[in-house]
Design a protein around this motif. Structure first.
Motif, mmCIF file in Angstrom:
data_model
loop_
_atom_site.group_PDB
_atom_site.id
_atom_site.type_symbol
_atom_site.label_atom_id
_atom_site.label_comp_id
_atom_site.label_asym_id
_atom_site.label_seq_id
_atom_site.Cartn_x
_atom_site.Cartn_y
_atom_site.Cartn_z
ATOM 1 N N GLN A 1 -6.969 -36.229 1.075
ATOM 2 C CA GLN A 1 -7.418 -35.392 -0.033
ATOM 3 C C GLN A 1 -6.985 -33.931 0.124
ATOM 4 O O GLN A 1 -6.508 -33.306 -0.831
ATOM 5 N N THR A 2 -7.139 -33.378 1.308
ATOM 6 C CA THR A 2 -6.761 -31.979 1.528
ATOM 7 C C THR A 2 -5.272 -31.767 1.306
ATOM 8 O O THR A 2 -4.847 -30.793 0.664
ATOM 9 N N GLU A 3 -4.466 -32.692 1.816
ATOM 10 C CA GLU A 3 -3.020 -32.566 1.653
ATOM 11 C C GLU A 3 -2.594 -32.819 0.209
ATOM 12 O O GLU A 3 -1.642 -32.207 -0.280
ATOM 13 N N PHE A 4 -3.304 -33.704 -0.473
ATOM 14 C CA PHE A 4 -3.006 -33.938 -1.888
ATOM 15 C C PHE A 4 -3.301 -32.674 -2.694
ATOM 16 O O PHE A 4 -2.538 -32.294 -3.590
ATOM 17 N N ALA A 5 -4.398 -32.003 -2.370
ATOM 18 C CA ALA A 5 -4.734 -30.741 -3.042
ATOM 19 C C ALA A 5 -3.621 -29.720 -2.828
ATOM 20 O O ALA A 5 -3.249 -28.981 -3.757
ATOM 21 N N HIS A 6 -3.069 -29.693 -1.608
ATOM 22 C CA HIS A 6 -1.962 -28.771 -1.326
ATOM 23 C C HIS A 6 -0.728 -29.154 -2.125
ATOM 24 O O HIS A 6 0.007 -28.279 -2.616
ATOM 25 N N GLN A 7 -0.472 -30.444 -2.268
ATOM 26 C CA GLN A 7 0.670 -30.888 -3.066
ATOM 27 C C GLN A 7 0.521 -30.446 -4.516
ATOM 28 O O GLN A 7 1.497 -30.080 -5.175
ATOM 29 N N ILE A 8 -0.704 -30.442 -5.008
ATOM 30 C CA ILE A 8 -0.958 -30.026 -6.391
ATOM 31 C C ILE A 8 -0.745 -28.524 -6.550
ATOM 32 O O ILE A 8 -0.089 -28.067 -7.497
ATOM 33 N N THR A 9 -1.268 -27.737 -5.610
ATOM 34 C CA THR A 9 -1.275 -26.280 -5.778
ATOM 35 C C THR A 9 -0.084 -25.568 -5.142
ATOM 36 O O THR A 9 0.364 -24.536 -5.652
ATOM 37 N N GLY A 10 0.424 -26.093 -4.024
ATOM 38 C CA GLY A 10 1.377 -25.314 -3.244
ATOM 39 C C GLY A 10 2.797 -25.835 -3.184
ATOM 40 O O GLY A 10 3.656 -25.202 -2.558
ATOM 41 N N SER A 11 3.075 -26.958 -3.818
ATOM 42 C CA SER A 11 4.410 -27.542 -3.690
ATOM 43 C C SER A 11 5.341 -27.196 -4.844
ATOM 44 O O SER A 11 6.556 -27.366 -4.742
ATOM 45 N N GLY A 12 4.785 -26.755 -5.966
ATOM 46 C CA GLY A 12 5.601 -26.470 -7.145
ATOM 47 C C GLY A 12 6.056 -27.707 -7.891
ATOM 48 O O GLY A 12 6.898 -27.630 -8.790
ATOM 49 N N LYS A 13 5.497 -28.865 -7.536
ATOM 50 C CA LYS A 13 5.914 -30.120 -8.186
ATOM 51 C C LYS A 13 5.205 -30.360 -9.513
ATOM 52 O O LYS A 13 5.724 -31.065 -10.380
ATOM 53 N N VAL A 14 4.010 -29.815 -9.670
ATOM 54 C CA VAL A 14 3.276 -29.944 -10.934
ATOM 55 C C VAL A 14 3.765 -28.818 -11.831
ATOM 56 O O VAL A 14 3.290 -27.684 -11.763
ATOM 57 N N ARG A 15 4.746 -29.128 -12.668
ATOM 58 C CA ARG A 15 5.489 -28.089 -13.368
ATOM 59 C C ARG A 15 5.100 -27.903 -14.825
ATOM 60 O O ARG A 15 5.541 -26.949 -15.462
ATOM 61 N N SER A 16 4.324 -28.807 -15.371
ATOM 62 C CA SER A 16 3.999 -28.734 -16.797
ATOM 63 C C SER A 16 2.568 -29.190 -17.030
ATOM 64 O O SER A 16 1.945 -29.818 -16.162
ATOM 65 N N ILE A 17 2.060 -28.894 -18.216
ATOM 66 C CA ILE A 17 0.708 -29.327 -18.563
ATOM 67 C C ILE A 17 0.641 -30.852 -18.596
ATOM 68 O O ILE A 17 -0.410 -31.441 -18.323
ATOM 69 N N HIS A 18 1.761 -31.504 -18.881
ATOM 70 C CA HIS A 18 1.781 -32.972 -18.871
ATOM 71 C C HIS A 18 1.596 -33.497 -17.449
ATOM 72 O O HIS A 18 0.835 -34.445 -17.234
ATOM 73 N N ASP A 19 2.303 -32.888 -16.492
ATOM 74 C CA ASP A 19 2.122 -33.274 -15.087
ATOM 75 C C ASP A 19 0.671 -33.047 -14.651
ATOM 76 O O ASP A 19 0.072 -33.881 -13.968
ATOM 77 N N LEU A 20 0.125 -31.901 -15.048
ATOM 78 C CA LEU A 20 -1.244 -31.566 -14.640
ATOM 79 C C LEU A 20 -2.247 -32.530 -15.265
ATOM 80 O O LEU A 20 -3.229 -32.928 -14.618
ATOM 81 N N ALA A 21 -2.016 -32.921 -16.514
ATOM 82 C CA ALA A 21 -2.907 -33.882 -17.173
ATOM 83 C C ALA A 21 -2.852 -35.230 -16.467
ATOM 84 O O ALA A 21 -3.879 -35.908 -16.302
#
Length: 408
Positions: free
Chosen positions: A278-298
């Protein structure tokens, strides 16, 4: 066979690879250079000639002649492999050496250079899935020479794969051009490599059958046999990931899910949302730059809400860390003016999805944040008159903020 023959063959191969001549002309020139001699005769002459050579010259010579024979007949790999094995020609090391120099060396005159993936790309797996393959057919004799090495010396083939700077061998394997399935030993070496692109190639190979099965499930139910195979493939992959660090496991699973948002194994999502990652997944969401659009975030928000978060004892745990990550990225989109560019129906639905995933407390905090951001915008009548370009940009942001506020 002499150095003049090898030089002439090298020029033809180079001209074909750089598309200065077509395949038909290349075949005619090679046939003339080799004086229409049979494959067996050419290999025998090559064996005699390379016995007089030393060092890099031996490897380069063997590779050039082999590539020339393959350009004449791309289906000749089994014939060449059989003849080399039957006659005991010592071409294995030389063929590897020639391919190593071509793919991994620094020569200005004898190298295959292809930069198709930046080292700092956010999600290498995405590029593996979608990158074009035009280069393969332009250099097919080289890839068939690699296939020949696989047939006559698999260990040297795997060594070359790991050393190949351009990763074109892995790329061609991943897309089935050479019909070579990597062994589990090679896959584990890729996972343990210091090269993050190697990690994602391992991911691509491990999940190939999983992706195909999940895609089929979108349209129709799988029969029991296919369901069993899918379950086995998922289990095999998850067990293979156990050898990786927590950070790498979270990265690879995140990479996969962001590419295959419409069809994926729920087991991958459960692993990410669970206590261990969970902690690393949170980092992937916030710190990796991979979630690039509102569609990805949704997509991420919906995944977090739908999948139960459990610890190793199968007890439910909080998802607050992950929801905070979602809210953080949402706020970054607003503050950085990225991720949300238009307000069509799909984007509005994505915004609703993200907001619905937030807690009451998070929504209140987000609402206050939006109000502060909106007050910073230059959207007054005076702004329209004296700073029109800024007004246009800010007014667009104002509309986005208003749309989001309407869903809170």
């Amino acid at each position: 066979m002499d150095r003049f023959t090898v030089t002439a063959l090298t020029q033809v191969i180079d001209d074909r690879g750089n598309q200065r001549i077509d395949s038909t002309i290349a075949k005619k020139k090679i046939t003339a250079i080799l004086h229409r001699r049979s494959v067996k005769r050419v290999l025998r002459d090559l064996n005699e000639y390379v016995s007089t050579l030393e060092g890099n010259a031996k490897g380069q010579t063997v590779l050039v002649v082999i590539m020339a024979l393959l350009r004449l007949d791309l289906d000749a790999v089994p014939v060449l492999a059989q003849e080399i094995q039957d006659q005991g020609y010592l071409f294995k090391g030389s063929l590897y050496g020639g391919l190593f120099k071509l793919l991994c060396g620094n020569s200005d005159t004898f190298s295959f250079q292809l930069t198709w993936m930046e080292q700092n790309i956010k999600n290498p797996y995405e590029r593996i899935e979608w990158w074009a393959d035009d280069y393969f057919w332009n250099h097919i004799e080289m890839f068939m020479a690699v296939r020949l090495l696989y047939d006559i010396q698999p260990e040297l083939f795997e060594k070359l794969v790991l050393e190949d700077k351009s990763r074109v061998i892995l790329r061609s394997m991943a897309h089935g051009h050479m019909d070579i399935r990597p062994t589990d030993v090679l896959l584990q070496k890729l996972l343990k490599s210091e090269d993050r692109i190697h990690h994602n190639f391992a991911l691509a190979f491990y999940t190939q059958s999983i992706t195909n099965a999940c895609t089929q499930m979108q349209n129709k139910a799988l029969n029991r046999i296919r369901q069993k195979e899918l379950k086995q493939s998922i289990n095999h992959f998850m067990i293979s990931l156990d050898t990786c660090s927590i950070e790498l496991r979270a990265e690879l699973l995140t990479n996969y899910l962001l590419v295959h948002q419409y069809a994926f194994p729920e087991a991958f999502a459960r692993e990410l949302v669970g206590a261990e990652l969970q902690t690393e997944f949170a980092h992937q969401i916030t710190g990796s730059g991979k979630v690039r659009s509102i569609h990805d975030l949704a997509f991420v928000a919906k995944l977090i809400m739908k999948v139960p978060a459990c610890n190793q004892e199968k007890r439910r745990i909080s998802k607050k860390l992950l929801l905070d990550a979602v809210l953080y990225v949402f706020m970054q989109f607003i503050q950085g003016r990225n991720g949300i560019y238009i307000l069509e129906m799909q984007q509005q639905n994505d915004i609703k999805t993200v907001i619905q995933s937030l807690t009451v407390k998070q929504k209140k905090h987000f609402g206050q944040f939006l109000e502060k951001q909106d007050k910073l915008l230059m959207v007054s009548a005076l702004d329209k008159l004296v700073r029109y370009q800024i007004y246009l940009e800010d007014f667009r942001q104002h509309e986005i903020i208003q749309c989001i506020q309407s869903f809170l």
